[in-house]
Design an enzyme around this catalytic site. Structure first.
Site, mmCIF file in Angstrom:
data_model
loop_
_atom_site.group_PDB
_atom_site.id
_atom_site.type_symbol
_atom_site.label_atom_id
_atom_site.label_comp_id
_atom_site.label_asym_id
_atom_site.label_seq_id
_atom_site.Cartn_x
_atom_site.Cartn_y
_atom_site.Cartn_z
ATOM 1 N N HIS A 50 53.746 37.047 90.912
ATOM 2 C CA HIS A 50 52.578 36.310 91.211
ATOM 3 C C HIS A 50 51.433 36.549 90.294
ATOM 4 C CE1 HIS A 50 53.911 36.096 95.933
ATOM 5 N NE2 HIS A 50 54.708 35.493 94.939
ATOM 6 N N GLU A 52 48.239 37.344 90.277
ATOM 7 C CA GLU A 52 47.456 38.700 90.478
ATOM 8 C C GLU A 52 48.124 39.808 89.700
ATOM 9 O OE1 GLU A 52 46.888 36.796 94.520
ATOM 10 O OE2 GLU A 52 48.360 36.913 92.863
ATOM 11 N N CYS A 85 50.878 41.482 96.555
ATOM 12 C CA CYS A 85 49.848 41.821 95.718
ATOM 13 C C CYS A 85 48.784 42.463 96.107
ATOM 14 C CB CYS A 85 49.168 40.212 95.214
ATOM 15 S SG CYS A 85 50.406 39.405 94.125
ATOM 16 N N ALA A 155 52.610 -1.169 92.831
ATOM 17 C CA ALA A 155 51.721 -2.051 92.034
ATOM 18 C C ALA A 155 51.843 -3.524 92.410
ATOM 19 C CB ALA A 155 52.324 -1.863 90.590
ATOM 20 N N ARG A 186 52.840 10.590 88.641
ATOM 21 C CA ARG A 186 54.176 10.853 88.372
ATOM 22 C C ARG A 186 54.160 12.328 87.716
ATOM 23 N NH1 ARG A 186 58.048 6.561 85.441
ATOM 24 N NH2 ARG A 186 58.248 5.160 87.029
ATOM 25 N N THR A 198 66.001 -0.995 93.379
ATOM 26 C CA THR A 198 65.033 -0.582 92.362
ATOM 27 C C THR A 198 65.840 -0.441 90.923
ATOM 28 O OG1 THR A 198 63.229 -0.086 93.341
ATOM 29 C CG2 THR A 198 62.968 0.404 91.058
ATOM 30 N N ASP A 202 66.185 -2.679 87.909
ATOM 31 C CA ASP A 202 65.210 -2.184 86.799
ATOM 32 C C ASP A 202 65.854 -1.368 85.736
ATOM 33 O OD1 ASP A 202 62.728 -2.709 85.217
ATOM 34 O OD2 ASP A 202 61.763 -1.370 86.561
ATOM 35 N N LEU A 206 62.254 6.711 84.938
ATOM 36 C CA LEU A 206 61.540 7.296 85.998
ATOM 37 C C LEU A 206 61.158 8.662 85.513
ATOM 38 C CD1 LEU A 206 63.606 6.964 89.379
ATOM 39 C CD2 LEU A 206 61.535 5.737 88.622
ATOM 40 N N ARG A 209 56.788 9.607 80.340
ATOM 41 C CA ARG A 209 56.408 9.327 78.742
ATOM 42 C C ARG A 209 54.969 8.700 78.513
ATOM 43 N NH1 ARG A 209 59.379 5.261 81.351
ATOM 44 N NH2 ARG A 209 58.861 3.249 81.050
#
Length: 337
Positions: A50, A52, A85, A155, A186, A198, A202, A206, A209
């Site tokens: 962790h 700390e 911790c 969109a 994203r 989709t 298309d 995904l 970039r």
């Protein structure tokens, strides 16, 4: 001392663990003396040290009674994959702790802070609570709701359409909107969810970039690509199962024994390519949502789970999550035409 300044620095450091901590939490820590940072720590891997403890392992010099340990999350006090911790904080002689938010984990929920106070430490917080909680929204959702935090992104053209009349994809967003969406939607997500429709229309990558933070992007694995495909109709040459990042693809489909022999062959082919196959039961044509969430948040077999989902489409997928009442936030990008 500007506590908010140093808690924000903790959040900046914590960002370096993005996509690396699985269903764990992003945490940063700094040790400060007289307004100057002496050392920084981060939770940077699933099951790893962790923030700390990492900081205090790196800082070997003597700690002054005036030094302040800042951490974006209440220090843990339970034995999990790593030791508590609170133990190392007390052992090293830290006298002052400032924290951003209380840990929602039932094993914690203020107990870590109580242990530190009982040991004589001055503990201040929460500081920037809302900021820290939004930053850790996925972790909080998993610990309190047993599901990821869910953002739905759409969109829409000015006429309200999101696809061409035949269902094929329609370019709506501008380059500036694409950059914003990849950077702020994203990239922070652990998983990007799409329905099979989709993908068939298309064949998207995904990926992230267009994300602006290229330096950070190159240091991490990137979000999982999660495809909801009950009949396993995904083409064998689809980008998400054939590109170099195919080991970051998860396909949710019906149990193997419910698939035809040809689809079973495809299931095993994808699996051999490194794609993670997650069979899930269906209620009618919709996946069992509780089982789906359990599959996605639970670590197993080299998979470390996730806490944030971005739902990208299409219309049936949006409706599925909306109707289930599990969408936590919704973002709509409007086109110019």
């Amino acid at each position: 001392m500007d506590n908010a300044f140093f808690i924000r620095r903790c959040l900046e450091i914590a960002e370096g663990g993005r996509h690396l901590v699985g269903n764990g939490v992003l945490v940063g820590a700094v040790l400060v003396r007289d307004g100057e940072i002496l050392e920084e720590g981060i939770h940077s891997s699933y099951g790893g040290v962790h923030a700390e403890r990492e900081l205090l392992q790196k800082y070997e010099q003597k700690i002054s009674s005036k030094d302040i340990l800042y951490t974006s999350l209440e220090p843990c006090c339970h034995q999990g994959k790593t030791p508590p911790c609170t133990d190392v904080i007390i052992e090293r002689g830290i006298k002052n702790v400032v924290f951003g938010m209380v840990d929602p984990d039932p094993r914690m929920a203020g107990k870590g802070n109580a242990i530190l106070r009982e040991a004589g430490l001055q503990v201040i917080g929460p500081v920037l609570r809302a900021e820290c909680e939004y930053f850790c929204r996925g972790f909080i959702s998993v610990r309190t709701k047993n599901r990821p935090f869910i953002t739905l992104k759409r969109a829409l053209a000015r006429d309200g359409s999101f696809a061409n009349p035949n269902g094929s994809p329609k370019k709506i967003t501008s380059e500036a909107q694409d950059i914003w969406a990849h950077s702020h939607l994203r990239f922070p997500a652990d998983g990007i969810v799409c329905g099979i429709g989709t993908i068939l229309f298309d064949d998207p990558e995904l990926n992230t970039r267009f994300a602006q933070n290229k330096e950070l992007q190159n240091q991490v694995l990137g979000p999982y690509r999660i495809i909801l495909d009950p009949h396993l109709n995904l083409p064998e040459d689809a980008k998400v199962v054939s590109d170099p990042s195919r080991d970051r693809t998860i396909i949710i489909t019906r149990p193997l024994d419910e698939l035809s022999s040809d689809h079973q062959r495809k299931f095993l082919l994808f699996q051999d390519r490194g794609v993670r196959m997650m069979p899930c039961d269906l209620h009618g044509e919709a996946f069992d949502l509780a089982q789906l969430f359990a599959l996605l948040i639970t670590p197993r077999d080299g998979y470390h789970g996730l806490t944030n989902l971005l739902i990208e489409g299409g219309a049936k997928t949006w409706k599925f999550f909306r109707d289930a009442g599990v969408v936590d936030e919704e973002v709509t990008l409007l086109g110019k035409v």
